[in-house]
Design a protein around this motif. Structure first.
Motif, PDB file in Angstrom:
ATOM      1  N   ILE A  55       0.854  -1.181   0.000  1.00 43.13           N
ATOM      2  CA  ILE A  55       0.000   0.000   0.000  1.00 43.13           C
ATOM      3  C   ILE A  55       0.891   1.232   0.000  1.00 43.13           C
ATOM      4  O   ILE A  55       1.811   1.340   0.804  1.00 43.13           O
ATOM      5  N   GLU A  56       0.597   2.145  -0.912  1.00 41.21           N
ATOM      6  CA  GLU A  56       1.357   3.382  -1.005  1.00 41.21           C
ATOM      7  C   GLU A  56       0.521   4.520  -0.427  1.00 41.21           C
ATOM      8  O   GLU A  56      -0.646   4.666  -0.748  1.00 41.21           O
ATOM      9  N   ARG A  57       1.113   5.285   0.447  1.00 42.50           N
ATOM     10  CA  ARG A  57       0.429   6.442   1.025  1.00 42.50           C
ATOM     11  C   ARG A  57       0.750   7.664   0.185  1.00 42.50           C
ATOM     12  O   ARG A  57       1.912   7.926  -0.123  1.00 42.50           O
ATOM     13  N   ILE A  58      -0.300   8.387  -0.186  1.00 46.30           N
ATOM     14  CA  ILE A  58      -0.138   9.594  -0.988  1.00 46.30           C
ATOM     15  C   ILE A  58      -1.023  10.695  -0.425  1.00 46.30           C
ATOM     16  O   ILE A  58      -1.909  10.427   0.385  1.00 46.30           O
ATOM     17  N   GLU A  59      -0.779  11.903  -0.870  1.00 45.82           N
ATOM     18  CA  GLU A  59      -1.683  12.999  -0.553  1.00 45.82           C
ATOM     19  C   GLU A  59      -2.558  13.223  -1.774  1.00 45.82           C
ATOM     20  O   GLU A  59      -2.077  13.208  -2.904  1.00 45.82           O
ATOM     21  N   ALA A  60      -3.840  13.391  -1.539  1.00 46.42           N
ATOM     22  CA  ALA A  60      -4.796  13.642  -2.612  1.00 46.42           C
ATOM     23  C   ALA A  60      -5.606  14.873  -2.252  1.00 46.42           C
ATOM     24  O   ALA A  60      -5.722  15.234  -1.076  1.00 46.42           O
ATOM     25  N   GLU A  61      -6.179  15.514  -3.266  1.00 43.45           N
ATOM     26  CA  GLU A  61      -7.017  16.684  -3.037  1.00 43.45           C
ATOM     27  C   GLU A  61      -8.472  16.242  -2.955  1.00 43.45           C
ATOM     28  O   GLU A  61      -8.976  15.589  -3.868  1.00 43.45           O
ATOM     29  N   LEU A  62      -9.134  16.604  -1.879  1.00 47.70           N
ATOM     30  CA  LEU A  62     -10.530  16.245  -1.655  1.00 47.70           C
ATOM     31  C   LEU A  62     -11.405  17.436  -2.019  1.00 47.70           C
ATOM     32  O   LEU A  62     -11.323  18.488  -1.392  1.00 47.70           O
ATOM     33  N   PHE A  63     -12.248  17.286  -3.038  1.00 46.37           N
ATOM     34  CA  PHE A  63     -13.099  18.360  -3.532  1.00 46.37           C
ATOM     35  C   PHE A  63     -14.462  18.391  -2.850  1.00 46.37           C
ATOM     36  O   PHE A  63     -15.185  19.376  -2.961  1.00 46.37           O
ATOM     37  N   THR A  64     -14.853  17.307  -2.213  1.00 46.69           N
ATOM     38  CA  THR A  64     -16.144  17.208  -1.529  1.00 46.69           C
ATOM     39  C   THR A  64     -15.896  16.550  -0.171  1.00 46.69           C
ATOM     40  O   THR A  64     -14.789  16.128   0.128  1.00 46.69           O
ATOM     41  N   ASP A  65     -16.956  16.438   0.619  1.00 44.95           N
ATOM     42  CA  ASP A  65     -16.818  15.667   1.850  1.00 44.95           C
ATOM     43  C   ASP A  65     -16.564  14.210   1.461  1.00 44.95           C
ATOM     44  O   ASP A  65     -16.752  13.832   0.309  1.00 44.95           O
ATOM     45  N   GLY A  66     -16.129  13.427   2.414  1.00 40.47           N
ATOM     46  CA  GLY A  66     -15.819  12.034   2.117  1.00 40.47           C
ATOM     47  C   GLY A  66     -17.006  11.282   1.558  1.00 40.47           C
ATOM     48  O   GLY A  66     -17.062  10.971   0.382  1.00 40.47           O
ATOM     49  N   GLY A  67     -17.979  11.013   2.382  1.00 46.15           N
ATOM     50  CA  GLY A  67     -19.201  10.357   1.936  1.00 46.15           C
ATOM     51  C   GLY A  67     -18.968   9.065   1.176  1.00 46.15           C
ATOM     52  O   GLY A  67     -17.889   8.479   1.201  1.00 46.15           O
ATOM     53  N   ASN A  68     -20.013   8.613   0.497  1.00 39.84           N
ATOM     54  CA  ASN A  68     -19.953   7.372  -0.272  1.00 39.84           C
ATOM     55  C   ASN A  68     -19.366   7.555  -1.658  1.00 39.84           C
ATOM     56  O   ASN A  68     -19.111   6.581  -2.358  1.00 39.84           O
ATOM     57  N   ASN A  69     -19.215   8.801  -2.086  1.00 37.70           N
ATOM     58  CA  ASN A  69     -18.698   9.047  -3.435  1.00 37.70           C
ATOM     59  C   ASN A  69     -17.971  10.385  -3.465  1.00 37.70           C
ATOM     60  O   ASN A  69     -18.456  11.349  -4.018  1.00 37.70           O
ATOM     61  N   ALA A  70     -16.794  10.402  -2.907  1.00 39.16           N
ATOM     62  CA  ALA A  70     -15.998  11.616  -2.807  1.00 39.16           C
ATOM     63  C   ALA A  70     -15.367  11.952  -4.154  1.00 39.16           C
ATOM     64  O   ALA A  70     -14.971  11.073  -4.911  1.00 39.16           O
ATOM     65  N   VAL A  71     -15.286  13.248  -4.423  1.00 41.35           N
ATOM     66  CA  VAL A  71     -14.584  13.724  -5.617  1.00 41.35           C
ATOM     67  C   VAL A  71     -13.159  14.051  -5.168  1.00 41.35           C
ATOM     68  O   VAL A  71     -12.949  14.892  -4.296  1.00 41.35           O
ATOM     69  N   VAL A  72     -12.190  13.345  -5.757  1.00 42.54           N
ATOM     70  CA  VAL A  72     -10.798  13.380  -5.316  1.00 42.54           C
ATOM     71  C   VAL A  72      -9.885  13.504  -6.534  1.00 42.54           C
ATOM     72  O   VAL A  72     -10.121  12.865  -7.558  1.00 42.54           O
ATOM     73  N   ARG A  73      -8.842  14.322  -6.397  1.00 40.27           N
ATOM     74  CA  ARG A  73      -7.826  14.371  -7.464  1.00 40.27           C
ATOM     75  C   ARG A  73      -6.548  13.738  -6.924  1.00 40.27           C
ATOM     76  O   ARG A  73      -6.009  14.160  -5.903  1.00 40.27           O
ATOM     77  N   LEU A  74      -6.065  12.748  -7.643  1.00 40.74           N
ATOM     78  CA  LEU A  74      -4.826  12.070  -7.280  1.00 40.74           C
ATOM     79  C   LEU A  74      -3.633  12.827  -7.855  1.00 40.74           C
ATOM     80  O   LEU A  74      -3.771  13.536  -8.857  1.00 40.74           O
ATOM     81  N   PRO A  75      -2.484  12.673  -7.248  1.00 39.71           N
ATOM     82  CA  PRO A  75      -1.286  13.341  -7.759  1.00 39.71           C
ATOM     83  C   PRO A  75      -1.024  12.964  -9.218  1.00 39.71           C
ATOM     84  O   PRO A  75      -1.202  11.809  -9.620  1.00 39.71           O
ATOM     85  N   GLY A  76      -0.654  13.956  -9.992  1.00 35.67           N
ATOM     86  CA  GLY A  76      -0.331  13.708 -11.386  1.00 35.67           C
ATOM     87  C   GLY A  76      -1.513  13.705 -12.331  1.00 35.67           C
ATOM     88  O   GLY A  76      -1.343  13.556 -13.537  1.00 35.67           O
ATOM     89  N   ARG A  77      -2.703  13.855 -11.808  1.00 34.89           N
ATOM     90  CA  ARG A  77      -3.899  13.856 -12.641  1.00 34.89           C
ATOM     91  C   ARG A  77      -4.380  15.290 -12.831  1.00 34.89           C
ATOM     92  O   ARG A  77      -4.381  16.086 -11.890  1.00 34.89           O
TER      93      ARG A  77
END
Length: 91
Positions: A4-26
C-alpha cells in the motif's frame, strides 16, 4: 501482495460514499466510490441484464432507470464539485 502506497490527494467534496478526489499527477479529479455503493451499481446492472435476457421490457426499463439514476447522481456530484472549484469538465 502489492504494498500500500500512502499519498496525498485533493478532496473536492466531503468524504461520503462518493468523494470527488484528485490524485497526484492527474489533471482532473475522479469519483471515489465506496465498495458497497459500487456493489449496488453492479447489482442494478445485473438486474437489467437479467430482465433483458427474460425479455421483460418493463423490468428492464425499471432496472435501467435505477442504474441511470445512480450514475446521474455521481455525475451531478462530480459536476457540482468542479463548478464549485471553478474547474472545467473533462467532457
Amino acid at each position: 501482495m502489492e504494498r500500500i502506497e500512502r499519498i496525498e490527494a485533493e478532496l473536492f467534496t466531503d468524504g461520503g460514499n462518493n468523494a470527488v478526489v484528485r490524485l497526484p499527477g492527474r489533471r482532473f479529479p475522479g469519483v471515489l466510490v465506496q465498495g458497497d455503493s459500487l456493489h449496488i451499481l453492479r447489482t442494478d446492472a445485473a438486474e437489467l441484464v437479467d430482465a433483458c435476457e427474460r425479455g421483460d421490457l418493463a423490468d428492464a426499463r425499471d432496472g435501467a432507470g435505477l442504474l441511470l439514476a445512480g450514475l446521474d447522481a455521481l455525475l451531478d456530484r462530480y459536476a457540482a464539485a468542479l463548478a464549485e472549484h471553478e474547474m472545467p469538465r473533462p467532457y
